[in-house]
Structures are given as structure tokens and as C-alpha cells.
Design a protein around this motif. Sequence first.
Motif, mmCIF file in Angstrom:
data_model
loop_
_atom_site.group_PDB
_atom_site.id
_atom_site.type_symbol
_atom_site.label_atom_id
_atom_site.label_comp_id
_atom_site.label_asym_id
_atom_site.label_seq_id
_atom_site.Cartn_x
_atom_site.Cartn_y
_atom_site.Cartn_z
ATOM 1 N N THR A 155 0.818 -1.222 0.000
ATOM 2 C CA THR A 155 0.000 0.000 0.000
ATOM 3 C C THR A 155 0.852 1.272 0.000
ATOM 4 O O THR A 155 0.377 2.336 0.403
ATOM 5 C CB THR A 155 -0.937 0.004 1.221
ATOM 6 N N LYS A 157 2.505 4.679 -0.954
ATOM 7 C CA LYS A 157 2.018 5.810 -1.743
ATOM 8 C C LYS A 157 3.156 6.442 -2.547
ATOM 9 O O LYS A 157 4.336 6.210 -2.266
ATOM 10 C CB LYS A 157 1.404 6.871 -0.835
ATOM 11 N N ASN A 158 2.773 7.273 -3.505
ATOM 12 C CA ASN A 158 3.779 8.023 -4.262
ATOM 13 C C ASN A 158 4.632 8.867 -3.339
ATOM 14 O O ASN A 158 5.852 8.984 -3.521
ATOM 15 C CB ASN A 158 3.092 8.922 -5.289
ATOM 16 N N SER A 159 4.009 9.477 -2.339
ATOM 17 C CA SER A 159 4.747 10.362 -1.436
ATOM 18 C C SER A 159 5.841 9.605 -0.706
ATOM 19 O O SER A 159 6.946 10.135 -0.491
ATOM 20 C CB SER A 159 3.791 11.007 -0.428
ATOM 21 N N ARG A 160 5.552 8.356 -0.330
ATOM 22 C CA ARG A 160 6.564 7.563 0.360
ATOM 23 C C ARG A 160 7.701 7.215 -0.592
ATOM 24 O O ARG A 160 8.872 7.231 -0.204
ATOM 25 C CB ARG A 160 5.924 6.285 0.913
ATOM 26 N N THR A 229 -1.614 -0.927 -4.431
ATOM 27 C CA THR A 229 -2.940 -0.310 -4.376
ATOM 28 C C THR A 229 -2.912 1.215 -4.497
ATOM 29 O O THR A 229 -3.880 1.819 -4.972
ATOM 30 C CB THR A 229 -3.642 -0.680 -3.061
ATOM 31 N N ARG A 230 -1.790 1.857 -4.068
ATOM 32 C CA ARG A 230 -1.811 3.326 -4.013
ATOM 33 C C ARG A 230 -0.640 3.970 -4.753
ATOM 34 O O ARG A 230 -0.347 5.145 -4.561
ATOM 35 C CB ARG A 230 -1.829 3.794 -2.556
ATOM 36 N N LEU A 231 -0.001 3.202 -5.603
ATOM 37 C CA LEU A 231 1.126 3.743 -6.363
ATOM 38 C C LEU A 231 0.642 4.094 -7.769
ATOM 39 O O LEU A 231 0.034 3.279 -8.447
ATOM 40 C CB LEU A 231 2.256 2.717 -6.424
ATOM 41 N N ASP A 232 0.925 5.344 -8.183
ATOM 42 C CA ASP A 232 0.439 5.841 -9.469
ATOM 43 C C ASP A 232 1.617 6.357 -10.285
ATOM 44 O O ASP A 232 2.225 7.378 -9.931
ATOM 45 C CB ASP A 232 -0.589 6.950 -9.251
ATOM 46 N N PRO A 235 0.579 10.438 -11.952
ATOM 47 C CA PRO A 235 -0.343 11.199 -11.109
ATOM 48 C C PRO A 235 -0.827 12.463 -11.811
ATOM 49 O O PRO A 235 -0.210 12.947 -12.779
ATOM 50 C CB PRO A 235 0.505 11.523 -9.888
ATOM 51 N N ASP A 240 3.765 15.146 -7.790
ATOM 52 C CA ASP A 240 3.570 13.866 -7.105
ATOM 53 C C ASP A 240 4.203 12.699 -7.854
ATOM 54 O O ASP A 240 4.102 11.550 -7.407
ATOM 55 C CB ASP A 240 2.072 13.578 -6.933
ATOM 56 N N GLU A 263 -6.637 -0.046 -6.255
ATOM 57 C CA GLU A 263 -7.501 -0.894 -5.443
ATOM 58 C C GLU A 263 -8.578 -1.524 -6.320
ATOM 59 O O GLU A 263 -8.951 -0.983 -7.359
ATOM 60 C CB GLU A 263 -8.147 -0.062 -4.326
#
Length: 653
Positions: A155, A157-160, A229-232, A235, A240, A263
Amino acid sequence: MDDPPTSHVALQHLRVKLQNIYESISNYQPSTDKPPILDSSLDTSSDEDGQWLQQDNVQGLKKLKDSVKIDLDVLEKFLDDPQSVHLPPLSTNAPYLIAVWNEVLCAPLPVNAVFKSFPLSGPSADTRQRGAQRSPATKVDVVADNGKRWIRVNTVKNSRMLAEFREIDSYLTDSDDSSYEKMEGAKPTLAQSEFDNSILRMGRSLVVAAKANPLEGTGETPQVTLRLTRLDPSPALEKDGDPRIAKTLDLLREMDINVELGEREEAGLPQVPTSKSRSSPPSPPLPLIPSIHINLDLSVLIALISDLTHAPLPKSIGEANKRFIPPQSYREWKVKKNGMYAKTNSKSKSQSTLMPDRVNSGVASDILKSKNQPTSPTFDKVDLDVTSDIPSDFAKHSRALTNQLLQEMGKGLLQEIHEKISLYPSETPVRFWTTPEARDRCLRIITKIGGVSEKRRAHALFWTVSTLLDKVLSLEEAEDLYWLDSRYPSKFVALFPIHLHPSSFRPDISRLSNVQSSTRIPRFFRALGQTCIDILSQETIPHPRALPEELVARKDIGEIQRAIVTKANPRLTAHTVQSLLWGAELGWTTLTANKTSVKAIMREMKATRVSRKLDGPASDGGTVEDSSEKSRRAAIWIVDPRSLAEGMSNLSR
């Protein structure tokens, strides 16, 4: 007073999802394709109604449920606190747990495990001994499709990922300058020599573990799926994104990892019935009935001839307990025979203390699977004084026969067959078939250990080839002779004539006279047939406990050689697999009293399915050829065994 404003809307939604998932896991029923096995046995040794189900539970599902409960409790405690409105959002593992559950719902069936760790060095390194150091392992969130599919959820994210890239970039100082590497005494650098990040490391560990843990028996490497699920990679806002995200995904695919982004849509998720939605119990499955042609294996031929099946029933349990107490003369004769056997087989000093009926023990794998005999509760009440003066080996055989007699008292074998085939109209006669191998072995067994009445029935049943009696019979005479002195009326079951399959390896319905080909062979039958072909195509070997040939050749001892078994599974005799093959290939029900072999063939079917030798699942959840049908065709019909018992019965003295 107005209601307080709703706070932490996202967390509120997560709480609702976790509540629904928690209830769904409690009501989740994994793939339970019940094969078309009609089990009429009275095996009280197992309380599992679903012993023939393809899958009963999912390993690790309880761990997922417990994890959901923990997060749900923490979330509810936070949201129920009035002060939470003034607090920052709670960090929760809910998105990950929700994604794992969604993969459980959508994974290719059957789902085998959740939260399963696989050692990077292979299964042999995954020791469970106390004090032993655990081998490095990687976690797989969902194992599905009989182990062929591994699914891991991430899960991030791009930010991570952007933060991770910035950390990597921070090490790229003037260490990139080639002159830096030439400087004497230069300190080690944390700068990457090649592109890498946490997602790639996860992918590599999954690939290494998959190669180190191939599917048992096939060597096939599981296919790895990574659900991000949350990687784009694209964006909406440029700030981002980073080209290295797309590069990461490309490198994962180069590792042969199936990358899935985003997801799962809730609209596409299978619905799990909740306790509230189950206002009425599910409709029962269609009843199983035997086919119009019934295939008989050796164990049932023995049962149809056995005195247990035809002799008058005891009037009480006490009388049943006394029926198979061998007289002193019989015991002395057996002791003498066992002594002769011990001299012949001097290599095994313990042979003379084996099963009392040494002749029966020679064919135990065919006609007396004592470990499968159900222990009737009523037999526990037997008067122990009845057998107190009998050697333990004689008592063991006596108990086994008494158990079978108690089963016959519960419901007779012929009564069971009569009731099942009576479902067909009288103008549609049921026909019984067997293989030449089963017939010939049956006659050899009866010749050696059958009683007078049992030999008469066997001679009648196979009157065209039998030499048990010096009497040539017509079909009508044979049928009358079979039912002579039976407790059932003549022709109670229309067994005659028993038809023979041709002596060929592969069944061919065109070689059977007056038999029409089935319009559709159900999938389970096809899978069973393919499994039998695979087993028989391999080498057959002597039984692991085969008797010495000099012992078999001696007429004074009367031993029968144990049946040849299959190399693929020594628990399966070649003639049993051949019988199952004929039934499966022709779409007919095989009637058997050998539950052990049925369990063994089911395990072989599972192994064949895992190795992808079978197309699709082994069971199609039924065998209905038409949606308007009101019943399903049974592929296998199991009854309790009836051993040859006349020699031990006090009725024959």
C-alpha cells in the motif's frame, strides 16, 4: 442541541469497511466443490460430513480475521473518543487489510493460504526445531490456485516513494565524480551503484522464494503477483510523480512479476453472505444417484458373495457378538497352518503371529481394510468373556467380522443397492459391469478361502467361466443358484448377468454391445479418468508386502499373492485403478467397498490438478447434464465392506 460535527470521515469509512470484512470472514466459505461421491458407508470413525470436500478451510484466514479485529478495536476506540475531533488522523493498517481481503475474494480458486511465509532457501531450510535459527523468508499475502499463484499486497504511496528517492539522491554527492574513486583513503559511500528501492527488493525476494519453493511434484515455479494499491506512475499533479516510479514497475515486470495497480472496485467484488442476509438456509444440493450402468470393483464382488450379505441376521447384538467365535477345531487347524507358514517363511519370525486367518491376510488390501472398519458404538458393549479365551489375533479378526455384521444389521448391502436402483422406472433396467481382472481375482480368492455357500454364489455369479463347481448352468439356473438360501427373495436385485468390459487398457464404448454413448461426460468423470490413465501409464510393482513365490505356490498353505500395486501410489492396486478408469471414461458409477482407495485416488486427482494435467477444477460442483435435471450422477458409490466370513461363522458348523 446540535449533533457534534462528523470528524475523520476517511477513518469512519474505514471502520465501516472493517466491520463488514470482519463479518464476511466469519461467514466466508471457501471453495467446497463436493465431488459426486455417493457415500453409503456407516463409517463412524469420522464425524466429518464434508470429508469429500475439495477444501475445508484456508490456512491463515483466522490470522487475517484477528488482525482486522485488532485494527477495528483501535479505530473504534479512537473515533468513539470525543477528543478525537481535535487529534490528527490515526495511523491504521486498515487499507492493507482491506486490500488483502479483496485479493482473497478475487483470487483464482481454490484459495490455499493467507499470510504464509516461504523460506528464501527452500522448504528444507524452514526448520521448526526448537532453538534452530529460522531461515530468511518472505511473506505472501494470498496463496491461490493450488499454490500456483502468489499474491503480495503493498500500500505504499507516491509520497513515500518520493521520500525514498530523495534519500537516495542525498547520497549522490561528489562521490559521483570519477576522481573521487581514485582518491587514496576515500571513505565508503552509500550512493547506489545501480538503481534499487524497497519495492524492487520486495519483488526480488518474492521471485527468489518462488524459485526456491516450486510446486511439489511438478517443479513449477509459482506466478508472483504484486498488487500496488496506491502507487500511481502517472499522477494528476506533476509534483507527485517521478520517472523512477514507472522505471520500478518496468523492472518488476522484467522479473516476470505480474504488476497490478490500484484498489479493486467494490462493484466487482464477490459478495459474501452475511448472517443478516441468510434469512433462509441455502438450497440443498441435488441428490446423487447411480448411473443406469453400474461398474463393480473387486471389493463389491466379494461383498455380493459374502455370507455376511446373505445369511440370516442375528436377533440381538449379543448374538452378533458370538457369531464369529472360532471353534477349537478351527483354531487348532489355523495354528497348524500358521506353523507351516512360519517354517516356509523363516526370514520373518513374526509372521506366525499375524492376522489369524493367514489366507485372508494375503488379500487384506482387497477385501479386509481393517483400519477402515468403523468401530460401532454397540460393539463396545460386547461381553468380553465371549472372547477372553481366544488368542488376541483370533479375537481381532472376530471383531472385524462382527463390526461388518453390525453394519449389515443396520442396513443390508443388497437392500441399499435395491433402494438406489429402484429410483429408475421398471422399464429402464440397471445393468452391472466389471473388469476381467476383478472377476478373475475374485474367483481365485473364493477358491482359496470361500465357504461352501460363498463358492456356490461365486460359481453362479460367473457361471460362464467358473470351475468352482462341476456343474454347467444356464442363465436362469445360475440366478436361482445365487439366491439359494439367501435371506432375500430371488432376484431381489437384478444382478444377472454381470457384463464384462473388454480386456483393454483404455475403455472404448464402441466395443460394448447394446450400450449407447453418453451425450456428455461430466468434468469430474473426465478428471478421474485422466488421473487413472496417468497412474496406469506408469510402472506397476509388486505389493510392498508381497509374499514369497514359493509360499504362494504351495497348495497346502493356500496363500494368495497380494495384488500388484501402482508405482505412482502403492496404496492403489492396479485392478482398482483399472475399474475406476472404466467407470470414469464411460460416465458410469463405480460401486466400491474400498474407501481407502477412494481417498487415495482423490489425493492423486489433486496432485494431477496441481500439475496442470487436468483442464479446469476437478469438480464442477455437480454432474447435472441439464439444468432441468433433479439429480446428479454419482461417479463413485461407496458401501461398507463385507469380507468372506462363512469359515468363521458358527452358522456353517
